[in-house]
Write a protein that holds these residues in place. Structure first.
Motif, PDB file in Angstrom:
ATOM      1  N   TYR A  90      36.735  53.465  47.493  1.00 48.35           N
ATOM      2  CA  TYR A  90      35.564  53.749  46.667  1.00 48.35           C
ATOM      3  C   TYR A  90      35.602  53.027  45.417  1.00 48.35           C
ATOM      4  CZ  TYR A  90      33.376  57.237  49.579  1.00 48.35           C
ATOM      5  OH  TYR A  90      33.067  58.017  50.872  1.00 48.35           O
ATOM      6  N   ALA A  91      36.661  52.411  44.772  1.00 42.73           N
ATOM      7  CA  ALA A  91      36.398  51.700  43.678  1.00 42.73           C
ATOM      8  C   ALA A  91      36.165  50.423  43.961  1.00 42.73           C
ATOM      9  CB  ALA A  91      38.216  51.531  43.117  1.00 42.73           C
ATOM     10  N   ARG A  92      36.578  49.720  45.218  1.00 42.49           N
ATOM     11  CA  ARG A  92      36.091  48.503  45.805  1.00 42.49           C
ATOM     12  C   ARG A  92      34.588  48.369  45.988  1.00 42.49           C
ATOM     13  NH1 ARG A  92      38.681  47.396  50.278  1.00 42.49           N
ATOM     14  NH2 ARG A  92      40.062  49.048  50.494  1.00 42.49           N
ATOM     15  N   LYS A  93      33.933  49.803  46.658  1.00 40.43           N
ATOM     16  CA  LYS A  93      32.874  49.552  46.885  1.00 40.43           C
ATOM     17  C   LYS A  93      32.065  49.444  45.506  1.00 40.43           C
ATOM     18  CE  LYS A  93      32.858  52.597  50.981  1.00 40.43           C
ATOM     19  NZ  LYS A  93      31.659  51.917  51.816  1.00 40.43           N
ATOM     20  N   ILE A  94      32.496  50.161  44.524  1.00 37.88           N
ATOM     21  CA  ILE A  94      31.734  49.938  43.047  1.00 37.88           C
ATOM     22  C   ILE A  94      31.885  48.466  42.645  1.00 37.88           C
ATOM     23  CG2 ILE A  94      31.798  50.689  40.551  1.00 37.88           C
ATOM     24  CD1 ILE A  94      32.579  53.533  41.636  1.00 37.88           C
ATOM     25  N   ASP A  95      32.981  47.953  42.867  1.00 40.06           N
ATOM     26  CA  ASP A  95      33.122  46.465  42.427  1.00 40.06           C
ATOM     27  C   ASP A  95      32.285  45.565  43.034  1.00 40.06           C
ATOM     28  OD1 ASP A  95      35.149  47.185  40.854  1.00 40.06           O
ATOM     29  OD2 ASP A  95      36.764  46.763  42.255  1.00 40.06           O
ATOM     30  N   ASN A  96      31.934  45.875  44.197  1.00 45.96           N
ATOM     31  CA  ASN A  96      30.881  45.192  45.239  1.00 45.96           C
ATOM     32  C   ASN A  96      29.538  45.376  45.133  1.00 45.96           C
ATOM     33  OD1 ASN A  96      33.258  43.392  46.113  1.00 45.96           O
ATOM     34  ND2 ASN A  96      33.598  44.805  47.935  1.00 45.96           N
ATOM     35  N   LEU A  97      29.042  46.386  44.201  1.00 44.13           N
ATOM     36  CA  LEU A  97      27.721  46.557  43.980  1.00 44.13           C
ATOM     37  C   LEU A  97      26.942  45.160  43.458  1.00 44.13           C
ATOM     38  CD1 LEU A  97      27.575  50.317  42.828  1.00 44.13           C
ATOM     39  CD2 LEU A  97      27.059  49.581  45.070  1.00 44.13           C
ATOM     40  N   PRO A  98      25.540  44.982  43.969  1.00 43.63           N
ATOM     41  CA  PRO A  98      25.004  43.939  43.258  1.00 43.63           C
ATOM     42  C   PRO A  98      24.662  44.255  41.737  1.00 43.63           C
ATOM     43  CG  PRO A  98      23.833  44.755  45.455  1.00 43.63           C
ATOM     44  CD  PRO A  98      24.818  45.609  44.944  1.00 43.63           C
ATOM     45  N   ILE A  99      24.826  43.269  41.120  1.00 38.61           N
ATOM     46  CA  ILE A  99      24.835  43.259  39.506  1.00 38.61           C
ATOM     47  C   ILE A  99      23.831  42.298  38.893  1.00 38.61           C
ATOM     48  CG2 ILE A  99      27.428  43.877  39.422  1.00 38.61           C
ATOM     49  CD1 ILE A  99      27.918  40.959  38.741  1.00 38.61           C
ATOM     50  N   LEU A 100      22.958  41.743  39.706  1.00 39.60           N
ATOM     51  CA  LEU A 100      21.992  40.756  38.962  1.00 39.60           C
ATOM     52  C   LEU A 100      20.912  41.706  38.221  1.00 39.60           C
ATOM     53  CD1 LEU A 100      20.731  37.915  38.719  1.00 39.60           C
ATOM     54  CD2 LEU A 100      19.219  38.621  40.881  1.00 39.60           C
ATOM     55  N   LYS A 101      20.906  41.366  37.125  1.00 42.86           N
ATOM     56  CA  LYS A 101      19.880  42.254  36.068  1.00 42.86           C
ATOM     57  C   LYS A 101      20.171  43.544  35.572  1.00 42.86           C
ATOM     58  CE  LYS A 101      15.531  39.643  37.913  1.00 42.86           C
ATOM     59  NZ  LYS A 101      15.474  38.698  36.685  1.00 42.86           N
ATOM     60  N   VAL A 102      21.446  43.897  36.185  1.00 44.41           N
ATOM     61  CA  VAL A 102      21.925  44.977  35.734  1.00 44.41           C
ATOM     62  C   VAL A 102      22.221  45.216  34.335  1.00 44.41           C
ATOM     63  CG1 VAL A 102      23.458  46.919  36.278  1.00 44.41           C
ATOM     64  CG2 VAL A 102      22.442  45.754  37.964  1.00 44.41           C
ATOM     65  N   ASP A 103      21.934  46.114  33.489  1.00 43.84           N
ATOM     66  CA  ASP A 103      22.286  46.520  32.178  1.00 43.84           C
ATOM     67  C   ASP A 103      23.778  46.364  31.737  1.00 43.84           C
ATOM     68  OD1 ASP A 103      22.906  48.047  29.780  1.00 43.84           O
ATOM     69  OD2 ASP A 103      20.675  48.169  29.486  1.00 43.84           O
ATOM     70  N   GLU A 104      24.126  45.686  30.929  1.00 41.69           N
ATOM     71  CA  GLU A 104      25.620  45.545  30.603  1.00 41.69           C
ATOM     72  C   GLU A 104      26.089  46.842  30.323  1.00 41.69           C
ATOM     73  OE1 GLU A 104      28.771  42.934  29.889  1.00 41.69           O
ATOM     74  OE2 GLU A 104      26.558  42.609  30.595  1.00 41.69           O
ATOM     75  N   GLU A 105      25.524  47.761  29.874  1.00 45.45           N
ATOM     76  CA  GLU A 105      26.060  49.233  29.439  1.00 45.45           C
ATOM     77  C   GLU A 105      26.606  49.823  30.691  1.00 45.45           C
ATOM     78  OE1 GLU A 105      27.213  50.473  26.575  1.00 45.45           O
ATOM     79  OE2 GLU A 105      26.358  49.139  25.258  1.00 45.45           O
ATOM     80  N   LEU A 106      25.538  49.487  31.867  1.00 44.53           N
ATOM     81  CA  LEU A 106      25.609  50.298  32.982  1.00 44.53           C
ATOM     82  C   LEU A 106      26.921  49.382  33.856  1.00 44.53           C
ATOM     83  CD1 LEU A 106      22.339  51.065  34.720  1.00 44.53           C
ATOM     84  CD2 LEU A 106      24.185  52.461  34.210  1.00 44.53           C
ATOM     85  N   LEU A 107      26.957  48.372  33.611  1.00 47.22           N
ATOM     86  CA  LEU A 107      28.047  47.540  34.332  1.00 47.22           C
ATOM     87  C   LEU A 107      29.437  47.838  33.679  1.00 47.22           C
ATOM     88  CD1 LEU A 107      26.558  43.820  34.582  1.00 47.22           C
ATOM     89  CD2 LEU A 107      26.835  45.505  36.613  1.00 47.22           C
ATOM     90  N   ASN A 108      29.457  48.240  32.520  1.00 47.67           N
ATOM     91  CA  ASN A 108      30.740  48.507  31.975  1.00 47.67           C
ATOM     92  C   ASN A 108      31.038  50.130  32.507  1.00 47.67           C
ATOM     93  OD1 ASN A 108      31.140  46.435  30.283  1.00 47.67           O
ATOM     94  ND2 ASN A 108      29.790  47.181  28.533  1.00 47.67           N
ATOM     95  N   TYR A 109      30.076  50.991  32.623  1.00 42.83           N
ATOM     96  CA  TYR A 109      30.427  52.340  33.194  1.00 42.83           C
ATOM     97  C   TYR A 109      30.665  52.280  34.486  1.00 42.83           C
ATOM     98  CZ  TYR A 109      28.559  56.321  35.786  1.00 42.83           C
ATOM     99  OH  TYR A 109      28.589  57.453  36.641  1.00 42.83           O
ATOM    100  N   GLY A 110      30.158  51.272  35.253  1.00 41.66           N
ATOM    101  CA  GLY A 110      30.614  51.073  36.719  1.00 41.66           C
ATOM    102  C   GLY A 110      32.186  50.811  36.816  1.00 41.66           C
ATOM    103  N   SER A 111      32.285  49.614  35.943  1.00 40.14           N
ATOM    104  CA  SER A 111      33.789  49.175  35.748  1.00 40.14           C
ATOM    105  C   SER A 111      34.735  50.354  35.520  1.00 40.14           C
ATOM    106  CB  SER A 111      33.656  48.024  35.056  1.00 40.14           C
ATOM    107  OG  SER A 111      35.237  47.167  34.650  1.00 40.14           O
ATOM    108  N   ASN A 112      34.470  51.301  34.357  1.00 39.51           N
ATOM    109  CA  ASN A 112      35.306  52.042  34.054  1.00 39.51           C
ATOM    110  C   ASN A 112      35.368  53.298  35.255  1.00 39.51           C
ATOM    111  OD1 ASN A 112      35.468  51.226  31.478  1.00 39.51           O
ATOM    112  ND2 ASN A 112      33.849  52.316  30.457  1.00 39.51           N
TER     113      ASN A 112
END
Length: 512
Positions: A375-397
């Motif tokens: 499931y960690a890898r599923k999050i890593d592979n989610l599309p990120i184009l135009k996604v808010d930087e704070e949300l990307l940090n959240y997903g990474s965490n």
């Protein structure tokens, strides 16, 4: 991608005997001859079935893909996955995916979306992506990916498989699996060639702990020889008015020994590998010649579990998306949609993983740990184009918290083993007696009355008992500590999710 893939089976059910000649056209010879895993999905046939129409699979297809729960692109017609895995250590050596889409596509959109570099490999447009993967334009409607992204290996793969020759020596087991999809018409086929991967010593040690064997009267030596000679495992799924599946295990010798214990043995293996589906408990076993079969109906949840085994990269299907023109979204609606979609995808994965141990009847920390990494890898592979930087940090965490939980669970057994190895609990033994009395009478007379007795336990035996007792305490302590650590991680996950939800709702003035 196809790790722990226990695979597929053909089965005696009503189905067409042939399919259109174009099914998986040009795909077989793109698979390198050293492959030992194969997955084939005829999406058009699967989603065009009666059960798919009744249960609205098409309506849910896009949503499931967007949420990261399905790896099957909504616009896919046919999908082939192949790879070579080190089955002993569970490591992937190489993986490839081929997807035929509805209409022409252009690989350049993949590089724009994921920040990759454009390339030309063996005369084909390609994009090398940051996640160690090449995406290649095989033809107008056929795209492929290859990992690791070693340009020399990718070039050799394309050059060597630019052929339709039948001289190449493919694994006979995988060739047969390919026929299930192209000639029999089974919509989902997953197959693994495991010949010569199991030693008799390993098989024997595992079978010695298998309780049903002790009660069956089956000879351990004969069963060990049979299991060590396993050739491959196959899973097949077909869809008509219902979803039907079968697991097929093929051996080099007669499988008659498995008539009574084959099903519980197979279920135990699948549970250990984290590949168990509840439906298997209700499936009917059978043995014919060198083959053990398990057949039955798949529930909606069971079908979803089968599909969740696949980890097709999102980059491949995202190549169908047109690149956005600069300034075409002055109100920022695309950014809002991307943020909301990313948040929903991550939280859906969180809740799915939270319920998985209970839903899959996970019994050990090791089984659960595998799903946390996935499931960690599923999050890593989610599309990120135009996604808010704070949300990307959240997903990474969240992905890192999943991995922390995975390491904590994997460490339980290791820490307990190390502590038990250094546990030198000893005892000097003990001695005790209980009274009684004896009296005599007359000259040189014998005694009468109860006689006293004594008992003792030597130091060696007492030490073994003490070590067993304290070893059990150590195991319980480590399991308790591991569970507490994972629980603390889940508390942090819930706190971070609540925080980002408030932040995004305030920022975009839409509900998250």
């Amino acid at each position: 991608m196809i790790r722990c893939l226990f695979l597929l089976a053909t089965f005696a059910i009503s189905m067409p005997t042939v399919v259109a000649q174009s099914a998986f056209s040009g795909m077989r010879y793109r698979v390198p001859t050293d492959a030992n895993t194969l997955v084939m999905i005829n999406a058009e046939k699967m989603f065009g079935s009666e059960v798919a129409d009744r249960e609205r699979w098409n309506a849910r297809r896009q949503a499931a893909y967007d949420a990261g729960l399905s790896a099957l692109p909504p616009d896919a017609k046919e999908v082939l996955l192949a790879g070579r895995s080190d089955l002993e250590f569970g490591k992937s050596i190489w993986e490839l995916a081929l997807v035929r889409l509805k209409g022409d596509r252009n690989v350049s959109t993949v590089a724009q979306r994921f920040g990759g570099a454009m390339d030309n490999v063996e005369g084909r447009t390609a994009a090398k992506l940051p996640n160690d993967r090449y995406v290649i334009q095989i033809s107008d409607d056929l795209l492929g990916t290859y990992t690791p992204a070693n340009r020399q290996d990718v070039s050799r793969w394309l050059r060597k498989t630019d052929t339709t020759t039948t001289d190449a020596e493919y694994s006979p087991y995988l060739v047969q699996a390919f026929k299930y999809a192209t000639e029999v018409g089974t919509p989902i086929i997953m197959a693994m060639d495991v010949e010569n991967t199991l030693s008799t010593e390993l098989v024997k040690s595992r079978l010695e702990a298998f309780q049903p064997l002790k009660e069956s009267g089956v000879d351990l030596g004969e069963l060990t020889k049979l299991i060590a000679g396993v050739k491959g495992v196959t899973l097949g799924v077909t869809v008509t008015d219902k979803t039907v599946g079968a697991v097929r295990v093929d051996f080099s010798g007669d499988a008659g020994l498995l008539a009574e214990i084959g099903k519980p043995l197979l279920i135990q293996v699948l549970q250990r590998q984290g590949a168990m589906i509840d439906d298997f408990h209700d499936w009917t076993p059978s043995v014919s010649g060198n083959t053990l079969m398990l057949r039955g109906t798949l529930s909606t949840d069971g079908a979803r579990r089968v599909m969740s085994i696949l980890e097709l990269p999102h980059e491949l299907s995202d190549s169908m998306q047109l690149a956005s023109s600069p300034g075409s979204d002055p109100e920022g609606s695309a950014k809002k949609i991307a943020a909301q979609q990313y948040y929903n995808s991550v939280t859906t994965l969180i809740e799915d993983l939270r319920e998985k141990p209970k839903r899959d009847h996970v019994k050990t920390f090791g089984q659960a740990a595998m799903w946390y990494d996935r499931y960690a890898r599923k999050i890593d592979n989610l599309p990120i184009l135009k996604v808010d930087e704070e949300l990307l940090n959240y997903g990474s965490n969240i992905a890192e918290l999943f991995r922390s939980a995975e390491m904590s669970m994997k460490g339980v057994g290791m820490r307990a083993s190390n502590r038990r190895a250094s546990n030198n609990a000893g005892s000097g033994g003990y001695y005790y007696s209980s009274g009684g009395y004896r009296s005599g009478y007359g000259y040189n007379s014998g005694g009468y009355g109860p006689q006293g007795y004594t008992a003792s336990v030597g130091a060696g035996q007492a030490s073994l008992r003490e070590k067993g007792r304290t070893d059990a305490i150590i195991t319980r302590q480590e399991r308790t500590a591991g569970a507490a650590s994972v629980q603390q991680i889940w508390q942090v996950i819930d706190q971070e999710t609540a925080g980002i939800r408030r932040m995004m709702t305030e920022k975009y003035q839409i509900e998250f």
